[in-house]
Design an enzyme around this catalytic site. Structure first.
Site, PDB file in Angstrom:
ATOM      1  N   VAL A 145       7.416  -3.427   2.582  1.00 55.07           N
ATOM      2  CA  VAL A 145       7.351  -4.849   2.238  1.00 55.07           C
ATOM      3  C   VAL A 145       7.942  -5.000   0.830  1.00 55.07           C
ATOM      4  O   VAL A 145       7.602  -4.242  -0.082  1.00 55.07           O
ATOM      5  CB  VAL A 145       5.917  -5.388   2.269  1.00 55.07           C
ATOM      6  N   ARG A 153       0.804  -8.308   0.060  1.00 54.77           N
ATOM      7  CA  ARG A 153      -0.514  -8.907   0.256  1.00 54.77           C
ATOM      8  C   ARG A 153      -0.456 -10.245   0.994  1.00 54.77           C
ATOM      9  O   ARG A 153      -1.225 -11.153   0.712  1.00 54.77           O
ATOM     10  CB  ARG A 153      -1.238  -9.096  -1.101  1.00 54.77           C
ATOM     11  N   ARG A 154       0.480 -10.353   1.914  1.00 59.33           N
ATOM     12  CA  ARG A 154       0.542 -11.581   2.729  1.00 59.33           C
ATOM     13  C   ARG A 154       0.378 -11.269   4.217  1.00 59.33           C
ATOM     14  O   ARG A 154       0.637 -12.127   5.067  1.00 59.33           O
ATOM     15  CB  ARG A 154       1.875 -12.298   2.500  1.00 59.33           C
ATOM     16  N   GLY A 155      -0.023 -10.033   4.537  1.00 65.22           N
ATOM     17  CA  GLY A 155      -0.266  -9.668   5.926  1.00 65.22           C
ATOM     18  C   GLY A 155       0.988  -9.367   6.725  1.00 65.22           C
ATOM     19  O   GLY A 155       0.921  -9.288   7.962  1.00 65.22           O
ATOM     20  N   LEU A 156       2.131  -9.190   6.057  1.00 63.19           N
ATOM     21  CA  LEU A 156       3.385  -8.974   6.792  1.00 63.19           C
ATOM     22  C   LEU A 156       3.392  -7.631   7.514  1.00 63.19           C
ATOM     23  O   LEU A 156       3.807  -7.541   8.682  1.00 63.19           O
ATOM     24  CB  LEU A 156       4.578  -9.067   5.832  1.00 63.19           C
ATOM     25  N   LEU A 157       2.929  -6.559   6.845  1.00 67.04           N
ATOM     26  CA  LEU A 157       2.891  -5.258   7.501  1.00 67.04           C
ATOM     27  C   LEU A 157       1.933  -5.279   8.684  1.00 67.04           C
ATOM     28  O   LEU A 157       2.239  -4.715   9.741  1.00 67.04           O
ATOM     29  CB  LEU A 157       2.475  -4.174   6.500  1.00 67.04           C
ATOM     30  N   TYR A 196      -3.139   3.002   6.358  1.00 69.16           N
ATOM     31  CA  TYR A 196      -2.979   3.038   7.807  1.00 69.16           C
ATOM     32  C   TYR A 196      -4.271   3.197   8.604  1.00 69.16           C
ATOM     33  O   TYR A 196      -4.276   2.993   9.807  1.00 69.16           O
ATOM     34  CB  TYR A 196      -1.960   4.111   8.175  1.00 69.16           C
ATOM     35  N   PHE A 219       9.444  11.988   9.573  1.00 66.18           N
ATOM     36  CA  PHE A 219      10.219  11.017  10.372  1.00 66.18           C
ATOM     37  C   PHE A 219       9.908   9.616   9.894  1.00 66.18           C
ATOM     38  O   PHE A 219       8.995   9.420   9.110  1.00 66.18           O
ATOM     39  CB  PHE A 219       9.908  11.167  11.871  1.00 66.18           C
TER      40      PHE A 219
END
Length: 414
Positions: free
Chosen positions: A85, A91-95, A124, A414
């Protein structure tokens, strides 16, 4: 602002690559040649971007992979990579949005697990991944190791031969296929992997031609392969060369081949230090040396993370340490692998079915991922409060079922 999550088009790939390089603090300029190669080997249906008014500000890509589980069976895996990101949009929830979209697609596609190499530990677990295989890197003081420099050759009838990249591409894939069935945590390598690691295909990083050596058994079988390079050496006060060899990759299908390759590396003239590749934490390397203390640990960390997508297929695919029956309550906030399942393990194989029976243990799907390849301790998880023992003795049974004598190992990034 309008923030949109979606798969990308070919025309958006350069912008996506710029966002990826920005997120990983790499120069945000990529040559046309490298871009074309990356695009040719990217599945755009599995390449997602986060867009702010048309500009890519987040990236995530996945691809097909196989992973070896305990006992040697292979499972189809959703290998996740290139998650980033842009600093202006954290910190906007994109991931989270990109990750959950990919995992849902993988579940629908039929992948049993998802895998990734975590750049940062805290991220994760919230997506259901658990650290399933660790790595250790050693630095060897060759002089202290105590090997006899007069006997660098194998003493078992085998031999070491130097080969070039073309020979690696010819013999390496078959050797690796034999190797990966014997080690849980190993992931598949495709043809492009071999081309990148022998300098035929560029991955955008400068290429320095390494040395390659194979071990051939007395019967002529290639049972081991090592790739290594040496930085420019330093000369001490008495004009003594002090070279360091760095091992890029070393795989072997027998202890004899592994021992012979390490002894070869440590017997090269002018070499006083050897830096290993990422090995399994229980690697035999130190004990191949007359003085094991000559191998000093310089890195020890989590490496391969696993996320269970299909509990039934994943649990039935592996073998178990003892016969036994266990009812697992699996919590999964994403709704991908949760539920209550009865696992019956025997010498003939394992059966896993949904059940309404009372649970023996309860755990989050991330803890199941950590347990899956046999590296994590159920008793430790119970002590930490990450696994709930619903029946007395169930944590000990889980430990006996899931733990393995040798630790899993993933040799590749990977």
């Amino acid at each position: 602002m309008s923030l949109e999550i979606r798969t990308i088009t070919a025309s958006e790939f350069p912008d996506w690559t710029r966002a990826l390089d920005t997120g990983f603090l790499r120069p945000p300029v990529t040559s046309d040649e490298v871009l074309a190669d990356r695009l040719a080997h990217s599945d755009l249906a599995r390449t997602r971007g986060a867009f702010d008014n048309g500009r890519c500000v987040g990236t995530l890509r996945s691809f097909s992979q196989e992973i070896t589980t305990v006992g040697g069976a292979v499972l189809p895996a959703d290998a996740i990579s290139n998650a980033s990101v842009t600093p202006t949009h954290r910190r906007r929830g994109l991931l989270s949005r990109m990750m959950y979209a990919d995992l849902a697609q993988a579940k629908e596609r039929g992948d049993a697990v998802a895998t990734l190499i975590a750049a940062e530990y805290p991220i994760y677990g919230r997506y259901g991944f658990g650290p399933a295989a660790f790595i250790t890197e050693w630095e060897i003081d060759v002089v202290r190791a105590g090997l006899d420099p007069r006997r660098p050759a194998p003493d078992d009838g085998g031999r070491i031969d130097l080969i070039d990249g073309a020979e690696v591409r010819g013999t390496g894939p078959e050797l690796f296929e034999r190797f990966r069935t014997g080690r849980a945590g190993t992931v598949s390598r495709d043809e492009r992997w071999w081309r990148i690691h022998t300098g035929v295909t560029s991955n955008g990083h400068p290429w320095t031609e390494p040395f390659h050596a194979v071990y051939r058994s007395a019967a002529g079988e290639v049972d081991g392969l090592v790739t290594y390079h040496s930085a420019d050496g330093m000369w001490g006060d008495r004009k003594q060369p002090l070279n360091t060899v760095s091992v890029r990759k070393l795989i072997a299908t027998t202890p004899a081949a592994e021992r012979a390759l390490w002894h070869f590396i440590c017997s090269i003239d002018w070499v006083t230090t050897v830096r290993t590749d990422y090995r399994a934490p229980d690697d035999l390397l130190p004990r191949y040396l007359p003085d094991p203390r000559a191998a000093r640990i310089v890195t020890q960390a989590d490496y391969l993370w696993v996320r269970i997508l299909d509990a039934v297929r994943a649990l039935e695919a592996r073998t178990y340490g003892v016969p036994g029956t266990l009812v697992l309550e699996i919590h999964d906030k994403a709704g991908l692998a949760g539920g209550r399942f009865r696992l019956d393990a025997s010498e003939a194989g394992a059966s896993c079915v949904p059940t309404a029976e009372s649970a023996d243990i309860a755990l989050d799907v991330r803890e199941l991922g950590a347990l899956y390849l046999g590296d994590e301790s159920a008793l430790s998880l119970a002590a930490l409060g990450s696994l709930s023992e619903e029946r007395p003795g169930a944590a000990a049974l889980t430990e006996a079922l899931f733990r393995t004598p040798r630790r899993p190992w993933c040799p590749d990034v990977f």
